[in-house]
Design an enzyme around this catalytic site. Structure first.
Site, PDB file in Angstrom:
ATOM      1  CB  CYS A 119      -0.946   0.061   1.355  1.00  0.00           C
ATOM      2  SG  CYS A 119      -1.680  -1.715   1.415  1.00  0.00           S
ATOM      3  CG  HIS A 259      -3.066   3.192   2.889  1.00  0.00           C
ATOM      4  ND1 HIS A 259      -3.638   2.799   1.734  1.00  0.00           N
ATOM      5  CD2 HIS A 259      -3.103   2.100   3.657  1.00  0.00           C
ATOM      6  CE1 HIS A 259      -4.009   1.594   1.742  1.00  0.00           C
ATOM      7  NE2 HIS A 259      -3.606   1.037   3.019  1.00  0.00           N
ATOM      8  CG  ASN A 289      -6.393  -1.289   2.479  1.00  0.00           C
ATOM      9  OD1 ASN A 289      -5.813  -0.663   1.412  1.00  0.00           O
ATOM     10  ND2 ASN A 289      -5.876  -1.743   3.688  1.00  0.00           N
TER      11      ASN A 289
HETATM   12  O1  UT7 Z   1      -3.149  -1.315   3.898  1.00  0.00           O
HETATM   13  C1  UT7 Z   1      -2.582  -2.024   4.917  1.00  0.00           C
HETATM   14  C2  UT7 Z   1      -3.239  -3.365   5.368  1.00  0.00           C
HETATM   15  N1  UT7 Z   1      -3.845  -3.596   6.348  1.00  0.00           N
HETATM   16  C3  UT7 Z   1      -4.535  -2.553   7.379  1.00  0.00           C
HETATM   17  O2  UT7 Z   1      -4.201  -1.718   7.389  1.00  0.00           O
HETATM   18  C4  UT7 Z   1      -5.261  -3.395   8.485  1.00  0.00           C
HETATM   19  C5  UT7 Z   1      -4.897  -2.871   9.862  1.00  0.00           C
HETATM   20  N2  UT7 Z   1      -5.652  -3.474  10.858  1.00  0.00           N
HETATM   21  C6  UT7 Z   1      -7.187  -3.232  11.173  1.00  0.00           C
HETATM   22  O3  UT7 Z   1      -7.533  -2.373  10.515  1.00  0.00           O
HETATM   23  C7  UT7 Z   1      -7.724  -3.877  12.274  1.00  0.00           C
HETATM   24  O4  UT7 Z   1      -6.861  -4.809  12.832  1.00  0.00           O
HETATM   25  C8  UT7 Z   1      -8.873  -4.793  11.779  1.00  0.00           C
HETATM   26  C9  UT7 Z   1      -9.888  -4.021  11.097  1.00  0.00           C
HETATM   27  C10 UT7 Z   1      -8.486  -5.855  10.660  1.00  0.00           C
HETATM   28  C11 UT7 Z   1      -9.589  -5.535  12.710  1.00  0.00           C
HETATM   29  O5  UT7 Z   1      -9.791  -4.744  13.842  1.00  0.00           O
HETATM   30  P1  UT7 Z   1      -9.478  -5.138  15.312  1.00  0.00           P
HETATM   31  O6  UT7 Z   1     -10.085  -4.031  16.176  1.00  0.00           O
HETATM   32  O7  UT7 Z   1      -8.152  -5.255  15.279  1.00  0.00           O
HETATM   33  O8  UT7 Z   1     -10.196  -6.448  15.452  1.00  0.00           O
HETATM   34  P2  UT7 Z   1      -9.636  -7.892  15.950  1.00  0.00           P
HETATM   35  O9  UT7 Z   1      -8.851  -8.676  14.876  1.00  0.00           O
HETATM   36  O10 UT7 Z   1      -9.108  -7.776  17.218  1.00  0.00           O
HETATM   37  O11 UT7 Z   1     -10.976  -8.771  16.267  1.00  0.00           O
HETATM   38  C12 UT7 Z   1     -11.982  -8.445  17.082  1.00  0.00           C
HETATM   39  C13 UT7 Z   1     -13.155  -9.530  16.995  1.00  0.00           C
HETATM   40  C14 UT7 Z   1     -12.682 -10.872  16.973  1.00  0.00           C
HETATM   41  O12 UT7 Z   1     -13.430 -11.495  17.626  1.00  0.00           O
HETATM   42  P3  UT7 Z   1     -13.010 -12.257  19.357  1.00  0.00           P
HETATM   43  O13 UT7 Z   1     -11.816 -13.048  18.935  1.00  0.00           O
HETATM   44  O14 UT7 Z   1     -12.862 -10.950  20.110  1.00  0.00           O
HETATM   45  O15 UT7 Z   1     -14.473 -13.000  19.624  1.00  0.00           O
HETATM   46  C15 UT7 Z   1     -12.667 -11.058  15.722  1.00  0.00           C
HETATM   47  O16 UT7 Z   1     -13.153 -12.719  15.176  1.00  0.00           O
HETATM   48  O17 UT7 Z   1     -13.872  -9.098  15.593  1.00  0.00           O
HETATM   49  C16 UT7 Z   1     -13.970 -10.328  15.152  1.00  0.00           C
HETATM   50  N3  UT7 Z   1     -14.063 -10.085  14.072  1.00  0.00           N
HETATM   51  C17 UT7 Z   1     -15.130  -9.620  13.384  1.00  0.00           C
HETATM   52  N4  UT7 Z   1     -16.343  -9.534  13.558  1.00  0.00           N
HETATM   53  C18 UT7 Z   1     -17.577  -9.176  12.655  1.00  0.00           C
HETATM   54  C19 UT7 Z   1     -13.226 -10.076  12.960  1.00  0.00           C
HETATM   55  N5  UT7 Z   1     -13.734  -9.581  11.692  1.00  0.00           N
HETATM   56  C20 UT7 Z   1     -14.929  -9.585  11.881  1.00  0.00           C
HETATM   57  C21 UT7 Z   1     -16.014  -9.028  10.804  1.00  0.00           C
HETATM   58  N6  UT7 Z   1     -17.139  -9.100  11.303  1.00  0.00           N
HETATM   59  N7  UT7 Z   1     -15.654  -8.584   9.536  1.00  0.00           N
END
Ligand code: UT7
Length: 333
Positions: A119, A259, A289
């Site tokens: 990215c 970004h 994204n």
């Molecule tokens: O361009 C560069 C590429 N990438 C990025 O910039 C991504 C950077 N990271 C992020 O933006 C965030 O880490 C995410 C948006 C990907 C995830 O957000 P988070 O606040 O870090 O959530 P998490 O991964 O800690 O997940 C929290 C909970 C989990 O459930 P449990 O284990 O707490 O029960 C996940 O299973 O949210 C759950 N979860 C979802 N729930 C509903 C993960 N994806 C989803 C979803 N819908 N799509």
């Protein structure tokens, strides 16, 4: 048009962008995976994204964005000396997407290559292109960030499929009057973090096979939390660094174009810079994204919305796979 180093000043003289017509909303995704609109909006800021139909490829978006940028710049394809496409999703591993674009727009005399920095690729490509012009090697360079992450997304993996979209953003670079154009760049990489955002198969380490397909190794694998922590740290650090290099302070920034990955990352970076959100461009809600396309797409929208005026100080800032980061400070022509 020479600056203190005896190099030519380089700026952006035209912008363009292209997105596929099909809109995929959070409600559409609710029907595909176990997710919901509220989670996606509050965790990422994304409401919808554009996803290309199967008959399109990355170069189709790149060509569309390129033609608009050339028209805005008043530059003919035959005048281009170089085309750089920043992408991790070229139509084919080779030939490069840039060669496809070169042929399709009729940029007969242009050299062409792709650049892979995730990215951060668009800002890496701006930096690369501007060196050629500053040194006097080339006069007109087309830089495109183009991506179809939908093609390498596991549409059964809710932790990634809600995040990404397809798009292209393009700019034409040329010599500009002294004091305008790019003032500084800050590029970097932490290769040790590469495992946090990776497409495992299809390269020389894990060539394509029936096994890699069955194991879903041709899809993006991301440790979202790790990338999130890295992004928040690096966005603040690199944006401050690029301004320091130019002898400027964050209070002087007219528009910060980061970004577009996650609104929480963008807000954290803005806070670190002491910038109100009125001086930050955000369109992640509409496109998700779009990887290397996102900054070019955002810049083009900002220009078309009249948010960028002559003399404005802009900071462009990307982060992504590698892990990499890249920031640019520029004064709009
Ligand atoms: O361009 C560069 C590429 N990438 C990025 O910039 C991504 C950077 N990271 C992020 O933006 C965030 O880490 C995410 C948006 C990907 C995830 O957000 P988070 O606040 O870090 O959530 P998490 O991964 O800690 O997940 C929290 C909970 C989990 O459930 P449990 O284990 O707490 O029960 C996940 O299973 O949210 C759950 N979860 C979802 N729930 C509903 C993960 N994806 C989803 C979803 N819908 N799509």
């Amino acid at each position: 048009m020479k600056n203190n180093n005896g190099l030519r000043s380089v700026g952006i003289i035209g912008t363009g962008s292209e997105v596929p017509p099909r809109v995929v909303t959070n409600a559409d995704l609710e029907k595909m995976v176990d997710t919901n609109d509220e989670w996606i909006r509050t965790r990422t800021g994304i409401s919808e994204r554009r996803i290309a139909d199967p008959d399109m490829a990355t170069s189709d978006l790149a060509v569309g964005a390129a033609r608009k940028a050339l028209a805005a710049a008043g530059v003919k394809p035959e005048e281009l000396d170089l085309i750089i496409v920043a992408t991790v999703t070229p139509d084919t591993l080779f030939p490069s997407a840039s060669c496809v674009v070169q042929d399709r727009i009729g940029a007969r005399k242009a050299a062409a290559f792709d650049l892979s920095a995730g990215c951060s690729g668009f800002v890496y490509a701006l930096s690369t292109a501007s060196q050629f012009i500053a040194a006097g090697t080339y006069d007109k360079v087309l830089v495109i960030g183009a991506e179809m992450l939908s093609r390498i997304t596991d549409w059964e993996d809710r932790s990634t499929c809600v995040l990404f979209g397809d798009a292209a953003g393009a700019v034409v670079l040329a010599p500009v009057e002294d004091g305008k154009g790019f003032l500084s760049f800050e590029l970097g990489a932490e290769g040790g973090g590469g495992k946090h955002l990776i497409l495992p198969a299809g390269g020389s380490r894990l060539p394509a096979s029936a096994r890699t397909v069955a194991d879903k190794q041709h899809f993006i694998k991301m440790a979202g939390n790790e990338v999130f922590k890295f992004a928040v740290r690096i966005m603040g650090e690199a944006a401050v660094e690029v301004l320091e290099k130019a002898g400027l302070k964050s209070q002087e920034v007219d528009l910060f174009i980061p970004h577009q990955a996650n609104i929480r990352i963008i807000e954290a970076a803005a806070k670190r810079l002491g910038l109100g959100m009125d001086r930050v461009f955000v369109n992640v809600q509409k496109y998700g994204n779009t990887s290397a396309a996102s900054i070019g797409l955002a810049l083009d929208e900002a220009v078309r919305e009249g948010r960028v005026q002559s003399g404005d100080l802009l900071v462009l800032m990307g982060f992504g796979a590698g892990l990499t980061w890249a920031a640019a400070a520029l004064r709009w022509v």
